[in-house]
Design a protein around this motif. Sequence first.
Motif, short mmCIF file in Angstrom:
data_model
loop_
_atom_site.label_atom_id
_atom_site.label_comp_id
_atom_site.label_asym_id
_atom_site.label_seq_id
_atom_site.Cartn_x
_atom_site.Cartn_y
_atom_site.Cartn_z
N HIS A 3 44.36 51.35 34.80
CA HIS A 3 45.29 51.68 33.71
C HIS A 3 44.59 52.35 32.54
O HIS A 3 45.17 53.20 31.87
CB HIS A 3 46.05 50.43 33.28
N ALA A 4 43.35 51.97 32.29
CA ALA A 4 42.61 52.64 31.21
C ALA A 4 42.44 54.12 31.58
O ALA A 4 42.64 55.01 30.75
CB ALA A 4 41.25 51.98 31.00
N ILE A 5 42.11 54.36 32.84
CA ILE A 5 41.88 55.74 33.27
C ILE A 5 43.17 56.56 33.18
O ILE A 5 43.18 57.67 32.65
CB ILE A 5 41.31 55.78 34.71
N ARG A 6 44.28 56.00 33.64
CA ARG A 6 45.50 56.81 33.65
C ARG A 6 46.03 57.05 32.24
O ARG A 6 46.72 58.04 31.98
CB ARG A 6 46.58 56.21 34.55
N ARG A 7 45.70 56.17 31.30
CA ARG A 7 46.16 56.40 29.92
C ARG A 7 45.37 57.53 29.26
O ARG A 7 45.82 58.12 28.29
CB ARG A 7 46.01 55.13 29.08
N ASN A 8 44.14 57.74 29.75
CA ASN A 8 43.31 58.83 29.24
C ASN A 8 43.05 58.70 27.73
O ASN A 8 43.19 59.66 26.98
CB ASN A 8 43.96 60.19 29.56
N MET A 9 42.65 57.49 27.32
CA MET A 9 42.12 57.37 25.96
C MET A 9 40.78 58.07 25.92
O MET A 9 40.15 58.27 26.96
CB MET A 9 41.89 55.90 25.62
N ASP A 10 40.27 58.32 24.73
CA ASP A 10 38.96 58.95 24.65
C ASP A 10 37.89 57.86 24.79
O ASP A 10 37.26 57.46 23.82
CB ASP A 10 38.83 59.70 23.32
N LEU A 11 37.70 57.40 26.03
CA LEU A 11 36.71 56.35 26.34
C LEU A 11 35.68 56.92 27.30
O LEU A 11 36.00 57.83 28.07
CB LEU A 11 37.36 55.17 27.08
N ASN A 12 34.49 56.37 27.29
CA ASN A 12 33.49 56.71 28.30
C ASN A 12 33.20 55.46 29.11
O ASN A 12 32.72 54.46 28.57
CB ASN A 12 32.20 57.19 27.64
N ILE A 13 33.52 55.52 30.39
CA ILE A 13 33.32 54.35 31.25
C ILE A 13 32.17 54.63 32.22
O ILE A 13 32.23 55.61 32.97
CB ILE A 13 34.60 54.04 32.06
N VAL A 14 31.15 53.79 32.16
CA VAL A 14 30.01 53.96 33.07
C VAL A 14 29.98 52.78 34.02
O VAL A 14 29.85 51.63 33.58
CB VAL A 14 28.68 54.04 32.29
N LEU A 15 30.15 53.06 35.31
CA LEU A 15 30.16 52.00 36.32
C LEU A 15 28.83 52.02 37.06
O LEU A 15 28.50 53.00 37.73
CB LEU A 15 31.33 52.18 37.28
N PHE A 16 28.07 50.94 36.89
CA PHE A 16 26.79 50.81 37.57
C PHE A 16 27.10 50.27 38.97
O PHE A 16 27.50 49.12 39.10
CB PHE A 16 25.87 49.80 36.87
N ASN A 17 26.90 51.10 39.97
CA ASN A 17 27.24 50.67 41.33
C ASN A 17 25.98 50.27 42.08
O ASN A 17 25.20 51.13 42.48
CB ASN A 17 27.98 51.82 42.04
N ASN A 18 25.81 48.96 42.29
CA ASN A 18 24.66 48.52 43.10
C ASN A 18 25.11 47.86 44.40
O ASN A 18 24.31 47.29 45.13
CB ASN A 18 23.73 47.61 42.29
N ARG A 19 26.38 47.90 44.67
CA ARG A 19 26.97 47.44 45.93
C ARG A 19 26.69 45.97 46.22
O ARG A 19 26.62 45.56 47.38
CB ARG A 19 26.50 48.31 47.10
N ILE A 20 26.57 45.16 45.14
CA ILE A 20 26.29 43.73 45.33
C ILE A 20 26.64 42.99 44.05
O ILE A 20 26.71 43.60 42.98
CB ILE A 20 24.78 43.52 45.68
N THR A 44 39.43 59.97 28.96
CA THR A 44 38.62 58.97 29.64
C THR A 44 37.65 59.64 30.59
O THR A 44 38.07 60.37 31.50
CB THR A 44 39.51 57.97 30.40
N ALA A 45 36.36 59.39 30.37
CA ALA A 45 35.34 59.92 31.27
C ALA A 45 34.87 58.77 32.14
O ALA A 45 34.53 57.70 31.64
CB ALA A 45 34.18 60.48 30.45
N PHE A 46 34.88 59.00 33.44
CA PHE A 46 34.46 57.94 34.37
C PHE A 46 33.20 58.39 35.10
O PHE A 46 33.21 59.44 35.76
CB PHE A 46 35.58 57.62 35.37
N ILE A 47 32.14 57.61 34.99
CA ILE A 47 30.88 57.95 35.65
C ILE A 47 30.47 56.82 36.58
O ILE A 47 30.42 55.66 36.17
CB ILE A 47 29.72 58.10 34.63
N GLU A 48 30.17 57.18 37.82
CA GLU A 48 29.56 56.21 38.72
C GLU A 48 28.06 56.49 38.75
O GLU A 48 27.66 57.64 38.93
CB GLU A 48 30.14 56.37 40.13
#
Lengths: 340, 635
Positions: A112-129, A197-201
Amino acid sequence: MSTAALPVLTAADFASDQDVRWCPGCGDYSILAQMKKVMPTLGVPREKVVFVSGIGCSSRFPYYMNTYGIHSIHGRAPAVATGIKTCRPDLQVWVITGDGDGLSIGGNHLMHAIRRNMDLNIVLFNNRIYGLTKGQYSPTSPLGQRTKSTPMGVIDNPLHPLSIAIGAEATFVARSIDTHIQHLGMVLKRAAEHEGTAFIEVYQNCNVFNDGAWDYATDRAMKAETTIELEHGKPLIFGKNKDKGIRLNGMEPEIVELGKGITEDDLLFHDEKCAEPSLAYLLSRMRYEDGFPEPIGVFRSVQAPLYDKLMNEQIELAIQQKGPGDLDKLFNAGDTWVVE
Amino acid sequence: MLATEKEINVLEEATVRFCGDSGDGMQLAGTQFTNTSALQGNDIATFPDFPAEIRAPRGTKAGVSGFQIHFSSREIFTPGDTVDALVAMNPAALATNLSDLRDGGILICDDAEFEKKGLEQAGYKTNPLEDGSLSKFKLHRVNITKLTRLSVEGLGLGTKEADRCRNFFAMGLVFWLYDRSLEPTLRFITDKFGKRPEVAQANERALKAGYNYGETVEGMSTQYQVQKAVLKPGKYRNIMGNQATAYGLIAAARLSKKRLFMGAYPITPASDVLHELSVFKHFDVLTFQAEDEIAAMTATIGAAFAGEFAVTASSGPGIALKGEGMGLAVMTELPMLIINVQRGGPSTGLPTKTEQADLFQAVLGRNGECPMPVIAARSPGDCFDSVLEAWRIAVEYMTPVMLLTDGYIANGSEPWPIPKAAELPRVTVTHPGPLVNGNGHANGHANGSADDPDGYGEKSKFLPYLRDQKLARPWAVPGTVGLEHRIGGLEKQDITGNVNYEAENHQHMVNTRAQKVANVADSIPLQEVNGPTSGDLLVVSWGGTYGACATAVQKAQSAGKAVAHAHLRYLNPFPKNLGDLLKSYKKVLVPELNMGQLNLLLRGKYLVDCIGYNKVQGKPFSVGELVSKIYELVG
């Protein structure tokens, strides 16, 4: 314009006084270092920056940044950030999350944060665990992986973070890798500069509970063959000798070798500005396990209305139309009567 | 028909109930009758009662919706135990509401609806209008459907549309019966249906037809009047509880110069607070309809951290989901309000019915030692004052505050003495100012001294958990130079706010958070009683049962009983004199719409052998049942 020069900040100015407590060798250190390096280049004063996180190893991040910060509860960082950003659009708000925090317990808020497109920067640290809880499988763990909670192997299909983000109408989607220092810095900077909203993996290695999960993408000998760097307007070329490319065969990507009648013009050209998200989605589906190089860089960067801006514009419009609210008028509206 | 001479009978008070199918517009009829009565100067109390289903199958008992209005020429506190006049639009409505009509009461039924199918759906084997079973009431069989259709003839409306005006006909008839003016409703029709002139005209015609029917038909020989009530002089309006809550939020934010942020997820019966606020954007109100209750709560925390007046409102199931977030709010010690408009539980329970069974949830319902001030509103208008008071506590003590209301007062209404904004209590919010190169703050901490004007101890460093005398920490707002700091749900080191797991520190912080909430008792009034300060019986109530309890105690007092009433607004912490007060009476009765939650808290804290009187039927107390209980205890 004010002529007073802004103080020149360095990475050190963004370091808090707290000891960093990630395990030695954790990929998080590299991401923290890049963030501190990028921050002074953004022209945003320290007091205008807020880092928000949930729970997990990555979510300790705000404690190590000398900015404002909230280490909130599991999965809810995007919602906390929404409260901050809607009230205070002047602040630069970062959300730091992980594959468990962002995609499992907090999947709903992330979407929902992504679809609202606020000016946020989301960084998702993906370590698969799951690291902080010591080694259970996460929503990005591959099928068959044996972990503490899956001694006979994972049986649920993994999620692909960028596919989720694109499906949720993300306007900026990017991927980088903890050890690709310069690339990571570039991606963080571009995310910060994106309006919306910027989404970074970030592929991040957990050297204690899932060591080597991204070796195929970080190994010096392999990475030229297993990753492909996206550049806007450029053909998708990879390989140690830059002799391979991605071509579209109908709706399917395929790997082709350049030469032998195939030229760059036959390849897929990257267009991060494409309004239609299908190309970005297709790129997000290219997996090493299916024999493809995995794209890194900016998949998608388009403009769309911002929720925080629209919310505040509605308020301004209401004030224009009705005048600033007057309490006595509010209380006395409608039918009233007087008792003598 | 010829107009006949009608008798006029002046009453002190009357209670009317409109009931029908949920599509019959009974809530509208009730609301119009309420507004008209309020404008006519009566004191009023209302009780809307509707099903959880938007449209249960037509004609079934499950789909019956009702609205009760008690209007009076003296002060009243409840919507009335029994009904003097009942309008039943169909057999199902009659079957489910008849038991509340007093013997000799007026009963108006739509004759047209009492046919085979309708009777079967309501479980009638014979037609009650004809089998003599209603002989103890003043029955008026009125073919409302047919008369309504006739009244709108020529406007080009289909039968379905014409039938939608039945409630206006019924209204008109009851307006005549109680000598009410049609003017407010005619104005309402113009406002509401102005864009569809044929509908406006039809409703107007039906309304007038109902009124004229009463005036001309021979069967209705008596018209009733209820004179103006002697209320405290001043200007009044009618207000519903959720509306008063919304107005309170707008006022409190404005008076403390804050933006108002509301995070909410739709839930009955709290949604109206969100609806109300969303139309007042010009008061700098931000309404965020979140993806779920947890997001509503945590966005509210974000807004509080950002330095604004933050609130979330929900009902029991939603409050349960907010539990972990409330813990974070307690830990981060940020001011905000959490409003619970209670409904019947557990689980989904009875969404549209009232109950006060979330007191434990409010006071105790979080993991860890997680104290939070809790206050409760007692009536629709009191929701306004309760919000202002909750916000004062939140800011002065830097804490989330839970405000309890319930479905009964949220949807009920009463005359509201209109306040003057300039005379309302103002909460002054202080944020520490910038700290530049160790040169101190513009607005220091409340515990500053001559040596240390800012009260931060170290001049070069901001200490987010350094407290003032009340134990409140500073509310430093993002954007302030030099106050960059991090907070979160992990245990904090005292003063610095850094993460800390040491044994002694945890004990100290748990004690400090508890003491801070206990300190709220220093800032609230001592508990007052209505009646003798000692004697045979003290009735202790809280929340929406105020009206019924106050009325019951008054009745017992008029009968010469040594009974007093203490109605609690503050449920955590309790007023400082409460323990002594409880011990001043031979017996203490605690009536609650739950299984004894306040009772257990009082017994636990004060070791007083309180007696519970408990009801969980989704309905408010009747005055009669409370009076009986009081007499049982005092003889």
